[in-house]
Write a protein that holds these residues in place. Structure first.
Motif, PDB file in Angstrom:
ATOM      1  N   ALA A  83      46.763  31.492  41.680  1.00  0.00           N
ATOM      2  CA  ALA A  83      45.698  30.819  40.950  1.00  0.00           C
ATOM      3  C   ALA A  83      45.847  29.302  41.007  1.00  0.00           C
ATOM      4  CB  ALA A  83      45.683  31.285  39.503  1.00  0.00           C
ATOM      5  N   VAL A  84      44.710  28.624  41.089  1.00  0.00           N
ATOM      6  CA  VAL A  84      44.668  27.160  41.090  1.00  0.00           C
ATOM      7  C   VAL A  84      43.745  26.698  39.969  1.00  0.00           C
ATOM      8  CG1 VAL A  84      45.209  26.845  43.516  1.00  0.00           C
ATOM      9  CG2 VAL A  84      42.859  27.248  42.845  1.00  0.00           C
ATOM     10  N   PRO A  85      44.067  25.584  39.300  1.00  0.00           N
ATOM     11  CA  PRO A  85      43.301  25.184  38.120  1.00  0.00           C
ATOM     12  C   PRO A  85      41.973  24.518  38.430  1.00  0.00           C
ATOM     13  CG  PRO A  85      45.091  23.640  38.523  1.00  0.00           C
ATOM     14  CD  PRO A  85      45.250  24.744  39.524  1.00  0.00           C
ATOM     15  N   LEU A  86      41.742  24.088  39.663  1.00  0.00           N
ATOM     16  CA  LEU A  86      40.546  23.301  39.960  1.00  0.00           C
ATOM     17  C   LEU A  86      39.294  24.141  40.182  1.00  0.00           C
ATOM     18  CD1 LEU A  86      41.989  20.570  42.346  1.00  0.00           C
ATOM     19  CD2 LEU A  86      41.524  20.408  39.905  1.00  0.00           C
ATOM     20  N   VAL A  87      39.449  25.448  40.409  1.00  0.00           N
ATOM     21  CA  VAL A  87      38.311  26.304  40.715  1.00  0.00           C
ATOM     22  C   VAL A  87      37.871  27.017  39.437  1.00  0.00           C
ATOM     23  CG1 VAL A  87      37.444  28.182  42.139  1.00  0.00           C
ATOM     24  CG2 VAL A  87      39.176  26.620  43.054  1.00  0.00           C
ATOM     25  N   GLU A  88      36.649  26.774  39.027  1.00  0.00           N
ATOM     26  CA  GLU A  88      36.140  27.331  37.777  1.00  0.00           C
ATOM     27  C   GLU A  88      35.526  28.701  38.018  1.00  0.00           C
ATOM     28  OE1 GLU A  88      33.498  24.413  36.279  1.00  0.00           O
ATOM     29  OE2 GLU A  88      35.080  22.943  35.841  1.00  0.00           O
ATOM     30  N   THR A  89      36.377  29.678  38.231  1.00  0.00           N
ATOM     31  CA  THR A  89      35.949  31.062  38.343  1.00  0.00           C
ATOM     32  C   THR A  89      37.085  31.938  37.852  1.00  0.00           C
ATOM     33  OG1 THR A  89      34.957  32.708  39.818  1.00  0.00           O
ATOM     34  CG2 THR A  89      36.812  31.449  40.684  1.00  0.00           C
ATOM     35  N   GLU A  90      36.776  33.191  37.497  1.00  0.00           N
ATOM     36  CA  GLU A  90      37.814  34.101  37.020  1.00  0.00           C
ATOM     37  C   GLU A  90      38.777  34.431  38.154  1.00  0.00           C
ATOM     38  OE1 GLU A  90      36.341  36.858  33.447  1.00  0.00           O
ATOM     39  OE2 GLU A  90      35.247  37.216  35.305  1.00  0.00           O
ATOM     40  N   GLN A  91      40.059  34.270  37.888  1.00  0.00           N
ATOM     41  CA  GLN A  91      41.085  34.534  38.898  1.00  0.00           C
ATOM     42  C   GLN A  91      42.073  35.555  38.335  1.00  0.00           C
ATOM     43  OE1 GLN A  91      42.523  30.867  40.957  1.00  0.00           O
ATOM     44  NE2 GLN A  91      41.141  29.775  39.580  1.00  0.00           N
ATOM     45  N   PHE A  92      42.283  36.624  39.087  1.00  0.00           N
ATOM     46  CA  PHE A  92      43.131  37.714  38.645  1.00  0.00           C
ATOM     47  C   PHE A  92      44.246  37.943  39.658  1.00  0.00           C
ATOM     48  CE2 PHE A  92      38.843  38.486  37.112  1.00  0.00           C
ATOM     49  CZ  PHE A  92      39.036  38.720  35.755  1.00  0.00           C
ATOM     50  N   GLY A  93      45.350  38.493  39.175  1.00  0.00           N
ATOM     51  CA  GLY A  93      46.466  38.850  40.034  1.00  0.00           C
ATOM     52  C   GLY A  93      46.713  40.346  39.995  1.00  0.00           C
ATOM     53  N   LEU A  94      47.111  40.903  41.114  1.00  0.00           N
ATOM     54  CA  LEU A  94      47.440  42.326  41.206  1.00  0.00           C
ATOM     55  C   LEU A  94      48.819  42.448  41.838  1.00  0.00           C
ATOM     56  CD1 LEU A  94      46.591  45.308  40.935  1.00  0.00           C
ATOM     57  CD2 LEU A  94      45.636  45.148  43.248  1.00  0.00           C
ATOM     58  N   VAL A  95      49.732  43.113  41.124  1.00  0.00           N
ATOM     59  CA  VAL A  95      51.106  43.239  41.608  1.00  0.00           C
ATOM     60  C   VAL A  95      51.191  44.250  42.740  1.00  0.00           C
ATOM     61  CG1 VAL A  95      53.470  43.850  40.991  1.00  0.00           C
ATOM     62  CG2 VAL A  95      52.048  42.574  39.373  1.00  0.00           C
ATOM     63  N   VAL A 149      47.817  35.501  51.044  1.00  0.00           N
ATOM     64  CA  VAL A 149      47.410  35.193  52.414  1.00  0.00           C
ATOM     65  C   VAL A 149      46.985  33.730  52.473  1.00  0.00           C
ATOM     66  CG1 VAL A 149      46.708  37.551  52.935  1.00  0.00           C
ATOM     67  CG2 VAL A 149      45.037  35.957  51.983  1.00  0.00           C
ATOM     68  N   PRO A 150      47.045  33.103  53.640  1.00  0.00           N
ATOM     69  CA  PRO A 150      46.608  31.708  53.766  1.00  0.00           C
ATOM     70  C   PRO A 150      45.129  31.552  53.417  1.00  0.00           C
ATOM     71  CG  PRO A 150      47.880  32.367  55.694  1.00  0.00           C
ATOM     72  CD  PRO A 150      47.626  33.608  54.903  1.00  0.00           C
ATOM     73  N   GLY A 151      44.805  30.419  52.811  1.00  0.00           N
ATOM     74  CA  GLY A 151      43.410  30.107  52.518  1.00  0.00           C
ATOM     75  C   GLY A 151      42.925  30.570  51.168  1.00  0.00           C
ATOM     76  N   TYR A 152      43.842  30.806  50.213  1.00  0.00           N
ATOM     77  CA  TYR A 152      43.397  31.315  48.910  1.00  0.00           C
ATOM     78  C   TYR A 152      42.387  30.375  48.264  1.00  0.00           C
ATOM     79  CZ  TYR A 152      43.331  32.576  43.999  1.00  0.00           C
ATOM     80  OH  TYR A 152      42.911  32.899  42.737  1.00  0.00           O
ATOM     81  N   LEU A 153      42.621  29.086  48.358  1.00  0.00           N
ATOM     82  CA  LEU A 153      41.712  28.135  47.714  1.00  0.00           C
ATOM     83  C   LEU A 153      40.307  28.243  48.286  1.00  0.00           C
ATOM     84  CD1 LEU A 153      41.450  25.955  45.633  1.00  0.00           C
ATOM     85  CD2 LEU A 153      42.302  24.296  47.280  1.00  0.00           C
ATOM     86  N   ALA A 154      40.203  28.434  49.603  1.00  0.00           N
ATOM     87  CA  ALA A 154      38.881  28.613  50.218  1.00  0.00           C
ATOM     88  C   ALA A 154      38.231  29.901  49.723  1.00  0.00           C
ATOM     89  CB  ALA A 154      39.014  28.635  51.739  1.00  0.00           C
ATOM     90  N   PHE A 155      39.017  30.963  49.581  1.00  0.00           N
ATOM     91  CA  PHE A 155      38.474  32.232  49.069  1.00  0.00           C
ATOM     92  C   PHE A 155      38.018  32.087  47.625  1.00  0.00           C
ATOM     93  CE2 PHE A 155      41.468  34.043  52.353  1.00  0.00           C
ATOM     94  CZ  PHE A 155      40.461  34.460  53.208  1.00  0.00           C
ATOM     95  N   ALA A 156      38.794  31.344  46.829  1.00  0.00           N
ATOM     96  CA  ALA A 156      38.408  31.141  45.428  1.00  0.00           C
ATOM     97  C   ALA A 156      37.102  30.366  45.326  1.00  0.00           C
ATOM     98  CB  ALA A 156      39.534  30.419  44.688  1.00  0.00           C
ATOM     99  N   LEU A 157      36.932  29.359  46.183  1.00  0.00           N
ATOM    100  CA  LEU A 157      35.671  28.616  46.179  1.00  0.00           C
ATOM    101  C   LEU A 157      34.522  29.498  46.636  1.00  0.00           C
ATOM    102  CD1 LEU A 157      36.887  25.203  47.657  1.00  0.00           C
ATOM    103  CD2 LEU A 157      36.150  25.651  45.324  1.00  0.00           C
TER     104      LEU A 157
END
Length: 506
Positions: A137-149, A113-121
């Motif tokens: 996933a984006v490398p600049l956000v220092e938090t655990e990022q997971f993907g679900l198929v 969905v749009p805005g993933y980077l904002a959600f990650a922050l």
């Protein structure tokens, strides 16, 4: 746990699900928009496609807090997880310490969905991980990022794919164009170099085919690459607007050139839900308005406040949304409707009334906020044939960086303006200093001060135009590595401030 977008920020939202007695059906409460209400059918189909059982009971879904408008299809995944957890079909433990965001297809696959980077922050600020579609996933956000198929993987012991292969980005400055391609126009190149060094607005006026668009399109090649902090702030806006963030991640400053038919909402921001406009998408970059006089007058006047403050506040009946808009304005315009007023080779066919009405569409208050104004003449054919022999972008960028390094040195000297506020280059470039602070930063001697006053009286400058002149002079002095702004610096700044587009053909 989930979130909804408000401007460029993710507001934490708790998705609560209860199975109650009553007529079977799903009821979503908590001020959800149409996309949120449509989640009922997507969730139902996705669960059935993945082999789950839709509870034959009354399902109440609450999006808390209830006083904030919820938008978007990103609540599909957390709603489905809540129903599966409430009905005992998946382990509730997998929902702990994670923020879920994602749209569901009818066959149960998770979409971005749009805005993933904002959600990650937002997840980082809340101290939790984030689960969304694969490849977000984006490398600049220092938090655990997971993907679900898909929802079907929730039956596994390890349903989430940890985003170990996050895309890596290398800094790149190659945008495919170079000032070397433009022969001649040395005065215009000098003006653009000054503009970039001090982040001043530019208006180029000239006949059709004089090279205004070519000059503007190469401005990003003499800008310093985005810093890590600027990359993150700029990429968030593009992520919210569902635009590609890859060029931003490579350090390229945004360059936006909307058509003159753009609406006020498209330029400034707006819509339902509220979306960032072109001025916000140009944050930390360049906004190029070609054929400036062809824009709607009301749309142009809406630029006045963002140019001063570096942000735009969109106020609606139920909320106020703030978007960053710290951009460099570059504009180009013909001098008259036919384009040939003042041209030495083509006669102008416009009446005086047509010319005045054409220029009045831009407006004096907006012109006052554009620091550098210059006339761009067409270059001779022999110079056109020498294309490729001009000064390169690398050489021009070195002059820009030298000025910025000197300005940083001035900042380290902590020149105090008497009010305890350090007169920094970034504040001058960002147009945040008061008039007194700009004057003090210039360190004018008596001779230069008298020259400034004389020229301002002759040109009938407004107070804002005078301060704008001093800002340009300060930047020229930085390019000369001079602590004081001298008479020659003001004289050169005057060449780019006094509009000579009204000159008669010789």
């Amino acid at each position: 746990m989930s979130a909804t977008l408000h401007g460029v920020e993710a507001v934490p939202t708790l998705v609560e699900v209860a199975l109650c007695n009553g007529l079977p059906g799903m009821h979503i409460v908590g001020m959800g928009d149409t996309a949120v209400q449509e989640a009922r059918e997507r969730v139902r189909s996705a669960m059935q496609a993945c082999g789950y059982v839709m509870p034959n009971r009354k399902i109440v879904v609450n999006l808390a807090p209830g006083n904030i408008k919820k938008t978007g299809s990103g609540f599909d995944l957390p709603i489905a997880l809540g129903i599966l957890g409430a009905s005992g079909q998946v382990d509730k433990g997998i929902m702990c310490d994670k923020l879920f965001i994602g749209e569901l297809s009818l066959d149960g696959f998770v979409r971005a969905v749009p805005g993933y980077l904002a959600f990650a922050l937002g997840a980082k600020e809340a101290g939790v991980g984030i689960v969304s579609a694969l490849g977000c996933a984006v490398p600049l956000v220092e938090t655990e990022q997971f993907g679900l198929v898909s929802l079907g993987r929730l039956r596994l012991d390890q349903p989430f794919d940890e985003a170990l292969s996050m895309p890596s980005y290398s800094m790149s400055e190659d945008v495919g164009v170079d000032f070397r391609d433009i022969s001649g126009h040395e005065v215009a190149k000098r003006a653009l170099q000054i503009a970039v060094a001090g982040r001043h607005g530019v208006l180029m006026i000239g006949p059709p085919g004089s090279g205004k668009t070519m000059l503007a399109s190469r401005m990003s090649t003499i800008m310093a690459p985005l810093t890590q902090d600027e990359i993150l702030k700029t990429a968030v806006i593009h992520s919210v607007a569902n635009e590609s963030v890859e060029p931003i991640m490579h350090g390229q400053r945004p360059f936006r050139d909307p058509h003159h038919s753009v609406t006020t909402a498209g330029l400034i921001g707006g819509g339902t839900p509220v979306r960032p406009g072109e001025i916000s998408l140009a944050h930390h970059g360049t906004l190029f308005l070609d054929e400036l006089a062809e824009f709607r007058s009301s749309t142009l006047q809406a630029l006045r406040q963002p140019l001063e403050s570096g942000e735009v506040l969109l106020t609606r009946a139920d909320s106020a949304t703030r978007f960053p808009a710290d951009f460099m304005l570059v504009a180009a315009s013909n001098p008259c409707p036919c384009g040939y007023f003042g041209d030495k080779e083509h006669a102008c066919s416009c009446s005086e009334f047509q010319i005045q009405r054409y220029r009045a569409k831009i407006g004096g208050p907006l012109l006052d906020r554009i620091d550098i104004q210059l006339h761009v003449d067409r270059i001779p054919a022999k110079d056109v044939l020498r294309s490729g022999d001009g000064m390169s972008s690398a050489a021009m960028r070195e002059g820009v960086l030298r000025a910025q390094r000197f300005a940083s040195w001035r900042r380290s000297c902590k020149e105090d303006d008497g009010s305890g506020i350090e007169c920094t280059f970034s504040l001058i470039a960002g147009k945040r200093l008061s008039s007194r602070q700009v004057i003090d930063a210039c360190k004018l001697d008596d001779e230069t001060r008298a020259f400034v006053c004389e020229m301002a009286d002759l040109s009938k400058m407004s107070g804002r135009a005078l301060i704008s002149l001093l800002k340009v002079g300060r930047t020229i002095a930085d390019m000369d590595e001079s602590i004081e702004v001298r008479t020659e610096h003001i004289a050169e700044a005057l060449c780019f401030k006094v509009d000579d587009s009204a000159r008669e053909p010789s």
